[in-house]
Design an enzyme around this catalytic site. Structure first.
Site, short mmCIF file in Angstrom:
data_model
loop_
_atom_site.label_atom_id
_atom_site.label_comp_id
_atom_site.label_asym_id
_atom_site.label_seq_id
_atom_site.Cartn_x
_atom_site.Cartn_y
_atom_site.Cartn_z
CB VAL A 187 -8.71 0.21 -4.99
CG1 VAL A 187 -9.79 0.14 -6.05
CG2 VAL A 187 -7.59 1.15 -5.45
CD GLU A 188 -3.46 -1.30 -2.87
OE1 GLU A 188 -2.80 -0.58 -2.11
OE2 GLU A 188 -2.99 -1.90 -3.84
N GLY A 189 -8.50 -0.13 0.56
CA GLY A 189 -8.97 0.55 1.77
C GLY A 189 -9.53 1.91 1.40
NE ARG A 226 -2.78 0.44 3.43
CZ ARG A 226 -3.65 0.02 4.34
NH1 ARG A 226 -4.94 -0.09 4.03
NH2 ARG A 226 -3.26 -0.32 5.54
#
Length: 809
Positions: A497-499, A375
């Site tokens: 995306v990704e949280g 991330r």
């Protein structure tokens, strides 16, 4: 010595000991010495010594303190401590802390910051950027990709495989490139300046996916089989986590696997029957191997006594019966390969679990540890690279495009958003460099990765909006000549995306930061969870009294910094940046104090006070963004020409830090506590402002003028002066326009007419007719006109071309 004088000395001593965070024993001895002096000079009586003994002895006699102070507090702490789920605990345990912990503790060590090694590219990594990355940028036509084909061309796909773009994280012994995190970031930055589809396609397999999971947790058999195939593109991986019922709450995935016996390839084996429904999975439509996250259950106790084993990760070939892949989502006209995947009753052996059967139930920990690294690379790098290219393009356009007989970049209304783009581009690149540098030093910075993901994608959205405002009609009319529209359309994808960013800001940054970065909170929690009461009491006592001293110190430091403005603090450099270090240290102490007071007054409710948590996270975040900017300035040789960019980046972050603290105090649940906090932190009110108009002007000038500072800002982007490269041609036109302006002025003076700055080819002819310029100067005017027209023109289409087409096969 009068009692009043002694009392003043006592206050000074107490403040000094608290400020310097002296040990309890040191403070006690020092205070006893002061009392002895007071007794000698008749300022204190024997009764004062009794009071001192009643306070000092219980605190300094370890056994007494533990039994009568720490033990009751431990019992109370255990009763009020909020329950932490297994997934929350694993998320907190994942990763490491780095310089963000310094910022959280109230007294950052700036020498430590500047002593961290500056990330560098190896010869091999630089050659990859100059060779294959440059070539793939040249091969990729983003308009063809996004509007016509809805995919990268077959030639691009093959080039990516042949040159191992999907294997940057895979070790060389498996055939991969084994690039450092910084090199991966540089590759993605360059690609994202050309095509979001291209950058996403390369970024995802090198982030959270089967490759990383296999290298860290896979069995030798899994590694030896899959990693060489992934490295050369024989296998295309994807990782399936998100489901319709579990997006941000990924730990609640309903997808499950049941341990059972079954037949696989003609043999009876112990395995799992899997059922899943996933969506938003990048590369799923074309994947050959599916990394799958699911909850594994063992109702028949075939693996042991535990029924609910927990989240598990497995590698599933997509050609098995019962698996559905191939359909695609269409995310905001950015058609990277992304889609759903389902499986119904798919039976696979247990050794399909990544790491084998012994890793059953360890999936969430695996994911969190990988995400703490990935991330910090992919989305921040894509965002930074995109904005670096946009910054140069928008600066060039602002200098080329004229209205009211002057470049629009000279208008103050344009300078403001242009400065935002330039200042943020400088900061964003600084953050990606510092964060990937931490990874290359061996860190797994879970808090930093959340900060970088949230703030860089948000800044990307702001900058793209600003660029669209400056370009006007040029930005909204799509076509091959439009280098903004797809980035503008696709900005929410990175936000989501990704949280999702709302979740990341409200829960993750401070939620993990408060526990991971605080010097004592995690130790207190671990002590409270100890089953051995004797060990628990010993560890809790040590953490508790360390915490009390830490809290008192930050209160004293905050008050002292408010009185002095932190101007007495020593800084690593005595130049224009000195004041920045002082203010960052002041705000660091404020953050530490605010955190302790919030935890003390709100207790377990702080977990549910998301807006309080978000604002505390904002303070930590902006301290980190400022630190990264200062480190970049120093690492690049403290170039005076770059100072306006640094000033904008740090002053904007400092202002946002102040605003976050102000908003937190204004909305603090206890008004009495809020009044106390405001008196300590902002006794005369807030005072910091956004970057000044003068700074905005200087940054805007850098973006519009070829110079070393501008080159450093766009370093590493695809700016080659080739016909296929719109941004490269724009850079050439900027130079040509600036070069021809004196020639244009010469013609106007010669013919006595103030001509408009267009149709420069006609101006050239007039200049030749008047013998005011030579043929070389005339050619320059003609060349500049071609570039100027290309820069301001927009695409148009026959109506039939704009109709949606579906090919019949």
């Amino acid at each position: 010595m009068e009692q009043f004088t002694w009392f003043i000395y006592a206050i000074i001593l107490t403040g000094f000991m608290a400020y310097t965070r002296a040990a309890l024993s040191t403070f006690t001895l020092s205070f006893a010495a002061l009392m002895a002096l007071g007794t000698i000079f008749d300022a204190l009586s024997f009764f004062s010594w009794i009071i001192f003994a009643l306070i000092a002895l219980p605190l300094n006699i370890s056994d007494f303190r533990k039994q009568y102070i720490s033990q009751p507090l431990l019992k109370m702490f255990r009763s009020i401590m909020p329950q932490m789920s297994k997934t929350e605990q694993e998320a907190i345990d994942a990763g490491t802390t780095w310089f963000e912990a310094e910022l959280f503790r109230g007294n950052p060590d700036w020498k430590k910051l500047h002593n961290y090694e500056t990330p560098r590219l190896s010869v091999e990594e630089q050659s990859f950027l100059n060779g294959p990355v440059e070539e793939i940028c040249k091969m990729t036509n983003d308009w063809q990709t996004t509007h016509v084909d809805a995919d990268l061309s077959p030639e691009v796909w093959q080039f990516l495989k042949d040159n191992k773009f999907f294997a940057m994280i895979i070790k060389k012994k498996y055939g991969g490139l084994e690039f450092c995190a910084y090199a991966q970031s540089r590759v993605l930055q360059k690609l994202s300046g050309v095509s979001a589809v291209l950058a996403s396609t390369v970024g995802v397999p090198n982030s959270l996916g089967p490759g990383e999971l296999l290298q860290l947790y896979g069995t030798k058999e899994q590694q030896d089989y899959y990693l060489p195939r992934l490295a050369v593109g024989d296998e295309i991986p994807c990782f399936a986590l998100t489901s319709p019922e579990a997006g941000s709450d990924a730990g609640a995935i309903p997808d499950e696997g049941i341990v059972c016996h079954g037949e696989f390839e003609g043999k009876e084996v112990l395995g799992m029957r899997l059922t899943w429904d996933k969506r938003y999975i990048t590369l799923a439509p074309i994947a050959t191997v599916l990394g799958l996250a699911f909850k594994l259950k063992d109702p028949g106790n075939l693996l042991g006594d535990t029924v609910d084993l927990g989240i598990t990760c497995a590698l599933i070939p997509t050609d098995l019966d019962g698996i559905i892949c191939g359909r695609r989502h269409f995310p905001l006209n950015i058609p990277f390969q992304n889609g759903p995947t389902q499986g119904n009753g798919v039976f696979v052996p247990l050794d399909f679990i990544i790491g084998g059967a012994e890793m059953a139930g360890q999936g969430w920990r695996m994911l969190m540890e990988c995400l703490s690294v990935g991330r910090a690379i992919t989305l921040p790098s894509n965002s930074a690279g995109g904005i670096k290219s946009i910054a140069l393009a928008t600066g060039a356009y602002s200098r080329i495009r004229r209205q009211f007989k002057l470049p629009i970049g000279k208008m103050e209304g344009i300078e403001e958003p242009l400065a935002r783009i330039g200042g943020n581009a400088y900061l964003m690149d600084a953050v990606t460099t510092m964060s990937t540098g931490a990874i290359d030093l061996g860190e797994k910075p879970s808090v930093i990765s959340a900060i970088a993901k949230y703030h860089l994608t948000e800044k990307m959205r702001v900058c793209v909006n600003d660029a669209m405002d400056i370009h006007g009609g040029k930005g909204i009319c799509m076509g091959e000549g439009n280098y903004l529209a797809r980035g503008y359309q696709g900005a929410p994808i990175a936000i989501t995306v990704e949280g999702a960013n709302i979740l990341t800001r409200s829960l993750i940054i401070y939620g993990q930061g408060a526990i991971r970065c605080h010097p004592y909170v995690l130790a207190e929690l671990e002590a409270a969870n100890q089953t051995d009461d004797e060990i628990a009491l010993k560890e809790f006592d040590h953490a508790l009294f360390g915490h009390i001293g830490f809290a008192i110190s930050n209160v004293v430091r905050s008050i002292w910094f408010s009185i002095t403005g932190a101007r007495l603090l020593r800084t690593p450099f005595s130049d224009q940046t000195s004041r920045y270090y002082q203010l960052l240290t002041r705000f660091s102490s404020n953050l530490a104090m605010l955190s302790d007071i919030s935890m003390l007054t709100l207790g377990g409710d702080l977990k549910r006070k998301e807006r309080i948590s978000a604002r505390l996270g904002d303070v930590l975040s902006h301290l980190y963004l400022s630190s990264a900017s200062l480190k970049r300035y120093n690492d690049e040789g403290r170039q005076q020409e770059d100072l306006p960019l640094l000033q904008w980046a740090v002053e904007d972050s400092l202002y946002e830090t102040q605003q976050a603290i102000d908003a937190l105090i204004s909305n603090f649940p206890s008004k009495i506590v809020a009044t106390f906090l405001r008196a300590m932190i902002f006794p005369i009110g807030t005072w910091l402002n956004k970057p000044s108009d003068i700074t905005d002007h200087k940054v805007a000038q850098i973006l519009q003028t070829p110079c070393k500072a501008r080159e450093r800002l766009g370093q590493g982007q695809y700016l080659t002066r080739e016909p296929e490269n719109v941004l490269g041609q724009l850079e050439q036109t900027l130079e040509d326009i600036i070069a021809c302006e004196p020639v244009f002025k010469k013609v106007c003076q010669a013919i006595g007419v103030d001509l408009p700055f267009y149709k420069l080819n006609e101006v050239a002819q007039k200049g030749l007719d008047a013998n005011a310029i030579n043929k070389v100067e005339a050619a320059l005017l003609c060349k500049a006109e071609l570039g100027r027209k290309a820069a301001i023109d927009v695409d148009d289409f026959d109506s039939k071309e704009l109709r949606a087409k579906t090919l019949s096969l």
